[in-house]
Scaffold this motif. Sequence first.
Motif, PDB file in Angstrom:
ATOM      1  N   MET A  26       0.829  -1.407  -0.118  1.00 28.80           N
ATOM      2  CA  MET A  26      -0.098   0.041  -0.109  1.00 28.80           C
ATOM      3  C   MET A  26       1.042   1.107   0.142  1.00 28.80           C
ATOM      4  SD  MET A  26      -2.947  -0.977  -0.117  1.00 28.80           S
ATOM      5  CE  MET A  26      -4.277  -2.291   0.254  1.00 28.80           C
ATOM      6  N   ALA A  27       1.758   1.348   1.040  1.00 28.35           N
ATOM      7  CA  ALA A  27       2.931   2.442   0.887  1.00 28.35           C
ATOM      8  C   ALA A  27       3.651   2.629  -0.421  1.00 28.35           C
ATOM      9  CB  ALA A  27       3.935   2.152   1.751  1.00 28.35           C
ATOM     10  N   VAL A  28       3.645   1.541  -1.117  1.00 32.18           N
ATOM     11  CA  VAL A  28       4.539   1.680  -2.625  1.00 32.18           C
ATOM     12  C   VAL A  28       3.635   2.471  -3.461  1.00 32.18           C
ATOM     13  CG1 VAL A  28       5.303   0.419  -4.419  1.00 32.18           C
ATOM     14  CG2 VAL A  28       5.979  -0.281  -2.152  1.00 32.18           C
ATOM     15  N   HIS A  29       2.247   2.293  -3.515  1.00 35.19           N
ATOM     16  CA  HIS A  29       1.450   2.839  -4.283  1.00 35.19           C
ATOM     17  C   HIS A  29       0.846   4.054  -3.757  1.00 35.19           C
ATOM     18  CE1 HIS A  29       1.807  -0.678  -7.034  1.00 35.19           C
ATOM     19  NE2 HIS A  29       1.501  -1.364  -5.917  1.00 35.19           N
ATOM     20  N   ASN A  30       1.353   4.325  -2.667  1.00 36.73           N
ATOM     21  CA  ASN A  30       0.811   5.749  -1.850  1.00 36.73           C
ATOM     22  C   ASN A  30      -0.788   5.764  -1.747  1.00 36.73           C
ATOM     23  OD1 ASN A  30       3.291   7.066  -1.821  1.00 36.73           O
ATOM     24  ND2 ASN A  30       3.027   7.615  -4.129  1.00 36.73           N
ATOM     25  N   ILE A  31      -1.353   4.690  -1.009  1.00 36.06           N
ATOM     26  CA  ILE A  31      -2.681   4.492  -1.031  1.00 36.06           C
ATOM     27  C   ILE A  31      -2.935   4.791   0.315  1.00 36.06           C
ATOM     28  CG2 ILE A  31      -4.589   2.821  -0.791  1.00 36.06           C
ATOM     29  CD1 ILE A  31      -3.391   1.225  -2.868  1.00 36.06           C
ATOM     30  N   GLY A  32      -3.959   5.908   0.812  1.00 33.96           N
ATOM     31  CA  GLY A  32      -4.090   6.272   2.119  1.00 33.96           C
ATOM     32  C   GLY A  32      -5.355   6.102   2.498  1.00 33.96           C
ATOM     33  N   LEU A  33      -6.381   5.655   1.627  1.00 39.23           N
ATOM     34  CA  LEU A  33      -7.593   5.407   2.043  1.00 39.23           C
ATOM     35  C   LEU A  33      -8.165   4.508   0.890  1.00 39.23           C
ATOM     36  CD1 LEU A  33     -10.197   6.108   3.766  1.00 39.23           C
ATOM     37  CD2 LEU A  33     -10.824   7.963   2.206  1.00 39.23           C
ATOM     38  N   ILE A  34      -9.128   3.584   1.396  1.00 39.47           N
ATOM     39  CA  ILE A  34      -9.791   2.681   0.410  1.00 39.47           C
ATOM     40  C   ILE A  34     -11.312   2.924   0.442  1.00 39.47           C
ATOM     41  CG2 ILE A  34     -10.287   0.264  -0.184  1.00 39.47           C
ATOM     42  CD1 ILE A  34      -7.724  -0.721   1.008  1.00 39.47           C
ATOM     43  N   VAL A  35     -11.905   3.282  -0.586  1.00 37.57           N
ATOM     44  CA  VAL A  35     -13.499   3.573  -0.579  1.00 37.57           C
ATOM     45  C   VAL A  35     -14.050   2.403  -1.346  1.00 37.57           C
ATOM     46  CG1 VAL A  35     -15.017   5.187  -1.107  1.00 37.57           C
ATOM     47  CG2 VAL A  35     -12.692   6.157  -0.344  1.00 37.57           C
ATOM     48  N   ILE A  36     -14.952   1.990  -0.667  1.00 33.67           N
ATOM     49  CA  ILE A  36     -16.015   0.941  -1.162  1.00 33.67           C
ATOM     50  C   ILE A  36     -17.487   1.545  -1.286  1.00 33.67           C
ATOM     51  CG2 ILE A  36     -16.632  -1.484  -1.243  1.00 33.67           C
ATOM     52  CD1 ILE A  36     -14.288  -2.140   0.429  1.00 33.67           C
ATOM     53  N   ASP A  37     -17.689   1.817  -2.432  1.00 28.68           N
ATOM     54  CA  ASP A  37     -19.248   2.186  -2.870  1.00 28.68           C
ATOM     55  C   ASP A  37     -20.221   1.193  -2.967  1.00 28.68           C
ATOM     56  OD1 ASP A  37     -21.293   3.996  -2.770  1.00 28.68           O
ATOM     57  OD2 ASP A  37     -20.863   4.837  -4.885  1.00 28.68           O
ATOM     58  N   GLU A  38     -21.406   1.424  -2.735  1.00 24.79           N
ATOM     59  CA  GLU A  38     -22.458   0.443  -2.774  1.00 24.79           C
ATOM     60  C   GLU A  38     -22.091  -0.819  -2.017  1.00 24.79           C
ATOM     61  OE1 GLU A  38     -25.574   0.903  -3.862  1.00 24.79           O
ATOM     62  OE2 GLU A  38     -25.014   2.928  -5.065  1.00 24.79           O
ATOM     63  N   PHE A  39     -21.827  -0.622  -0.705  1.00 26.33           N
ATOM     64  CA  PHE A  39     -21.182  -1.753   0.017  1.00 26.33           C
ATOM     65  C   PHE A  39     -22.252  -2.711   0.326  1.00 26.33           C
ATOM     66  CE2 PHE A  39     -19.156  -3.663   3.908  1.00 26.33           C
ATOM     67  CZ  PHE A  39     -18.012  -4.263   3.242  1.00 26.33           C
ATOM     68  N   GLN A  40     -23.453  -2.175   0.330  1.00 24.60           N
ATOM     69  CA  GLN A  40     -24.492  -3.270   0.919  1.00 24.60           C
ATOM     70  C   GLN A  40     -24.838  -4.404  -0.106  1.00 24.60           C
ATOM     71  OE1 GLN A  40     -25.183  -0.212  -0.212  1.00 24.60           O
ATOM     72  NE2 GLN A  40     -26.296  -0.355  -2.130  1.00 24.60           N
ATOM     73  N   ASN A  41     -24.477  -4.271  -1.557  1.00 25.59           N
ATOM     74  CA  ASN A  41     -24.492  -5.140  -2.532  1.00 25.59           C
ATOM     75  C   ASN A  41     -23.918  -6.498  -2.113  1.00 25.59           C
ATOM     76  OD1 ASN A  41     -26.148  -3.684  -4.203  1.00 25.59           O
ATOM     77  ND2 ASN A  41     -24.421  -2.905  -5.233  1.00 25.59           N
ATOM     78  N   LEU A  42     -22.772  -6.484  -1.109  1.00 28.81           N
ATOM     79  CA  LEU A  42     -22.187  -7.380  -0.724  1.00 28.81           C
ATOM     80  C   LEU A  42     -23.092  -8.638   0.027  1.00 28.81           C
ATOM     81  CD1 LEU A  42     -19.113  -8.821  -0.584  1.00 28.81           C
ATOM     82  CD2 LEU A  42     -18.963  -7.421   1.952  1.00 28.81           C
ATOM     83  N   LEU A  43     -24.084  -8.179   0.424  1.00 27.70           N
ATOM     84  CA  LEU A  43     -24.790  -9.158   1.248  1.00 27.70           C
ATOM     85  C   LEU A  43     -25.565  -9.908   0.191  1.00 27.70           C
ATOM     86  CD1 LEU A  43     -27.240  -6.489   3.272  1.00 27.70           C
ATOM     87  CD2 LEU A  43     -25.784  -8.381   4.133  1.00 27.70           C
ATOM     88  N   GLU A  44     -25.209  -9.861  -1.185  1.00 23.93           N
ATOM     89  CA  GLU A  44     -25.984 -10.650  -2.260  1.00 23.93           C
ATOM     90  C   GLU A  44     -24.857 -11.744  -2.454  1.00 23.93           C
ATOM     91  OE1 GLU A  44     -26.886  -8.601  -5.782  1.00 23.93           O
ATOM     92  OE2 GLU A  44     -28.256  -7.143  -4.616  1.00 23.93           O
ATOM     93  N   CYS A  45     -23.595 -11.478  -1.988  1.00 27.22           N
ATOM     94  CA  CYS A  45     -22.603 -12.613  -2.083  1.00 27.22           C
ATOM     95  C   CYS A  45     -22.856 -13.626  -0.831  1.00 27.22           C
ATOM     96  CB  CYS A  45     -21.210 -11.813  -2.041  1.00 27.22           C
ATOM     97  SG  CYS A  45     -19.897 -13.051  -2.041  1.00 27.22           S
ATOM     98  N   LYS A  46     -22.815 -14.974  -1.263  1.00 28.79           N
ATOM     99  CA  LYS A  46     -23.004 -15.980  -0.371  1.00 28.79           C
ATOM    100  C   LYS A  46     -21.757 -15.845   0.580  1.00 28.79           C
ATOM    101  CE  LYS A  46     -25.930 -18.972  -3.122  1.00 28.79           C
ATOM    102  NZ  LYS A  46     -26.144 -20.271  -3.719  1.00 28.79           N
TER     103      LYS A  46
END
Length: 238
Positions: free
Chosen positions: A1-21
Motif C-alpha cells: 500500500m505504501a509503495v502505491h501511496n494508498i491512504g484510503l480505500i473507498v468501497i461504494d454500494e457496500f450493501q450489495n455484498l449481502l448478495e454474495c454468499k
Amino acid sequence: MAVHNIGLIVIDEFQNLLECKSFSKVMRFLDTLVNVVGVPILYIGTSKIYKLFCPENVKSFRSVRRIATGFYREVDRYKENDDFWNEMVLLYWMNLLCINETDPCDEILSLIYRKTQGIPAILEYLMLRINIYVSDNSINQVDADLINDIYDTQLIPLHEAVAALEVGDTDAYDDICPISELLRDILQDIKGEETSKPERVARPDDPKDNMSEKTKLEESLPLDRDKEMAELEDLLKM
C-alpha cells in the motif's frame, strides 16, 4: 500500500455484498487488511450495510461497537425548510424548458417536497419527466396540476416508498431505516437477553469458563502482525 501511496480505500454500494454468499469471508479479509496494512476503509451504502457488521443470527455488543465507534455518518434526506434543498429546487426550476414567469411559490415548493420527500434523486427524476413533458407538448407554465399529473402517471413505482417516508414509516423498507435506530433495537435485544439469563457461577473445572478466560486473555494481548499477515494471505488464496 505504501509503495502505491494508498491512504484510503473507498468501497461504494457496500450493501450489495449481502448478495454474495461468502460475504463473511470478504468481511474477514477487509478486517485483516486494516489490521495488517493499517490503511483505513470507507464503506458507503444504504442502511442495509449494518447487516454486514451485525448478522441477524449474531447479536453482540462487539458488532454494534464496530459501527458505533467507527465514525459512521448517516446522510439523511433534506428537510422541507432546508435552504440548500430550496436552492436545488429553484435551480431545476430555472432550467425547465418552458417560460415560467416567476419563481415557484410556497405551494409549489411544498408540493414538490411532498412528491420527493427531500431526496435529490427523486427530485431529479421528477423534474426530468416534467421537462420532457413540457418540451414535447409546448407548455409554457408549470403548475401544481401538471406536477401532480406527472407524479401520478410517471412515478408510479415510487408511490409506496414516498408515502412511507411521508408518514415516517421507516420500517417499511430495510434500506431507509436510520442505522442509529437499528443499533438501538439491537442493544435493547442484547440487554433483554442478558437480564433474562440466570446468573451463572464460574467454576475453574468448567471448560466454558476456561474458554472465557482464554478469550479475555487473547483480546488483551497486542496484535500479532505475523499471524494476521498469514491469515490475510490465506484469505487472498480463497
